[in-house]
Scaffold this motif. Structure first.
Motif, PDB file in Angstrom:
ATOM      1  N   HIS A  62       0.845  -1.202   0.000  1.00  0.00           N
ATOM      2  CA  HIS A  62       0.000   0.000   0.000  1.00  0.00           C
ATOM      3  C   HIS A  62       0.876   1.247   0.000  1.00  0.00           C
ATOM      4  O   HIS A  62       1.719   1.425   0.882  1.00  0.00           O
ATOM      5  N   HIS A  64       1.106   5.592  -1.870  1.00  0.00           N
ATOM      6  CA  HIS A  64       0.644   6.620  -2.803  1.00  0.00           C
ATOM      7  C   HIS A  64       1.900   7.392  -3.187  1.00  0.00           C
ATOM      8  O   HIS A  64       2.298   8.329  -2.478  1.00  0.00           O
ATOM      9  N   HIS A 227      -9.194   1.610   0.621  1.00  0.00           N
ATOM     10  CA  HIS A 227      -8.938   1.903   2.041  1.00  0.00           C
ATOM     11  C   HIS A 227     -10.151   1.454   2.840  1.00  0.00           C
ATOM     12  O   HIS A 227     -11.281   1.682   2.412  1.00  0.00           O
ATOM     13  N   HIS A 264      -5.261  -0.745   5.837  1.00  0.00           N
ATOM     14  CA  HIS A 264      -5.434  -0.300   7.227  1.00  0.00           C
ATOM     15  C   HIS A 264      -6.208  -1.284   8.095  1.00  0.00           C
ATOM     16  O   HIS A 264      -5.639  -1.944   8.943  1.00  0.00           O
ATOM     17  N   ASP A 315       2.458   3.127   3.080  1.00  0.00           N
ATOM     18  CA  ASP A 315       1.439   4.158   2.853  1.00  0.00           C
ATOM     19  C   ASP A 315       2.117   5.403   2.267  1.00  0.00           C
ATOM     20  O   ASP A 315       3.336   5.478   2.181  1.00  0.00           O
TER      21      ASP A 315
HETATM   22 ZN   LIG Z   1      -3.429   4.981   1.807  1.00  0.00          ZN
END
Ligand SMILES: [Zn+2]
Length: 445
Positions: A62, A64, A227, A264, A315
């Motif tokens: 995960h 970005h 998410h 998450h 993340d």
């Molecule tokens: Zn995220």
């Protein structure tokens, strides 16, 4: 071409937990041909790895990448406040910026031992094209495996969503673009570029988009991601709008199947954990990000005990400024212990999350393990430096004293890092280009 890595402490991460304290690995083209202990086979080239530990390349599930452009913003904010502050900044994204961001994020990850990266990209400012293609280009140039996603948001503020209206897209446009990008998806053993379908979250994607995304992913045989259950605020939002928990909402939308993994999953009740286990839904655990935003602590021990596949994610770099997957291994172990006591997670179990767990979450059997026939994706760590001195278990010591810069990194047999430096790109040049582009994002907040 057969090349031999000799005299290393090899941690295979196979089902039996095989470790070879005086091991060798024979690479042939893009795969591991053989590995073992004792007299090694003949090879065209030999590297002596005395004083090193070899692990499978790490798998990040995960991220970005674009957020490397916007670190250290909204420093005391919770998730929703943080997002509201950052959405307008992220609206400045274009393909050039995405390329610079991806090069930085992917380079950071490679230097932390990571060979396979999932990127959840969901910001598509109007009129901007080629964003996903830009990060794929960056990954190809750097030589790492990328699972890119065509993420999406279609639920703007005026319809009860969180993002500003100018940053959301039309459902049909999202689906058409996703279908177009699916042509880039490679299937089977050794895939270097894959595509996933990934609407952003229950509070930024409409019910229609969530359901249509699942339908499209299954028609195109792509994996599905979002998410979920990150904060207590998200749970309140779901109860108020949908009259149920985030997991019940996903269930209603037909999401709870084995081709799905969610990021998450901090706020999961026991029944939700059981549902994930029964359906084969995986989890991307992002310990540093959850701590940074004060979101809570995911019930990782309970998820693992129930049989849920759990991988690790750094993340985005706006909620975890350090894109180092090895750090997340240590954080996952410490956080599990903080929640469940000192035997809640061993160092090797934490390594499992970042290798086999991550591969399982992405539906891959060819990475995350060192075995004959798997991809030659390997991370080589020095164990003879200052910080491991006095340790009689180099594997546990590596985790306890992490993070570390990887010494050498191979992806599909190709060397990406040597002596702690990128081979396939110039780190200084990447940083310089990134700084230049990041200025565009700096004057908005
Ligand atoms: Zn995220």
């Amino acid at each position: 071409m057969r090349s031999l890595l000799a005299n290393a402490y090899v941690v295979t991460m196979d089902d039996e937990g095989t470790e070879l304290p005086a091991g060798w690995i024979l690479l042939e083209d893009e795969e591991i041909a053989a590995l073992g202990e004792g007299a090694p086979p003949k090879a065209d080239a030999v590297s002596d790895l005395r004083g090193s530990v070899v692990l499978p390349g790490l798998v990040n599930v995960h991220h970005h990448l674009y957020q490397t452009l916007t670190r250290a913003r909204a420093q005391q904010a919770d998730l929703f406040t943080w997002l509201r502050e950052l959405y307008p900044v992220w609206a400045r994204l274009d393909a050039e910026a995405e390329y610079a961001a991806a090069r930085t994020g992917l380079a950071e990850l490679a230097l932390s031992g990571c060979t396979t990266v999932f990127d959840h990209h969901y910001v598509f400012p109007r009129g901007q094209e080629g964003l996903v293609e830009a990060e794929i280009q960056a990954a190809r140039e750097l030589g790492v495996r990328l699972v890119a996603s065509r993420g999406s948001m279609d639920l703007g503020e005026s319809e009860g969503g969180l993002p500003p209206d100018e940053l959301v897209e039309e459902l049909d446009a999202v689906l058409a673009d996703t279908e177009g990008l699916a042509a880039l998806h490679e299937r089977g053993h050794g895939a270097r570029v894959q595509i996933a379908v990934a609407p952003c979250s229950p509070f930024s994607a409409s019910r229609r988009l969530m359901a249509a995304s699942a339908e499209l992913a299954r028609r195109l045989d792509l994996r599905l991601h979002t998410h979920l259950a990150e904060t207590a605020g998200e749970e309140d939002y779901c109860r108020e709008l949908f009259g149920c928990t985030p997991v019940e909402y996903l269930s209603e939308l037909g999401w709870l199947e084995g081709d799905v993994w969610c990021a998450h999953c901090v706020h999961l009740e026991e029944a939700a954990i059981e549902r994930f286990a029964r359906a084969g839904v995986g989890v991307a655990h992002c310990p540093s990000s959850n701590l940074r935003l004060g979101a809570g602590v995911a019930p990782v021990r309970q998820l693992l005990d129930a049989g849920v596949a759990v991988g690790l994610g750094v993340d985005g770099s706006a909620s975890n400024e350090r894109g180092d997957l090895f750090l997340e291994i240590k954080q996952a172990m410490l956080l599990a212990r903080g929640r469940g006591g000192p035997d809640a997670m061993t160092a090797r179990q934490a390594l499992w999350l970042a290798t086999r767990g991550g591969a399982a979450v992405l539906g891959r059997q060819d990475v995350g393990v060192l075995a004959p026939g798997t991809c030659a994706d390997l991370a080589v760590w020095r164990s003879d430096g200052l910080e491991l001195g006095g340790a009689d278990d180099p594997v546990a010591a590596l985790v306890f004293s992490g993070p570390h810069r990887v010494d050498r990194l191979f992806v599909g047999g190709r060397e990406v890092v040597r002596e702690g430096h990128l081979v396939t790109a110039d780190e200084t040049e990447i940083a310089r280009d990134h700084r230049r582009i990041a200025r565009r994002f700096a004057d908005v907040v």
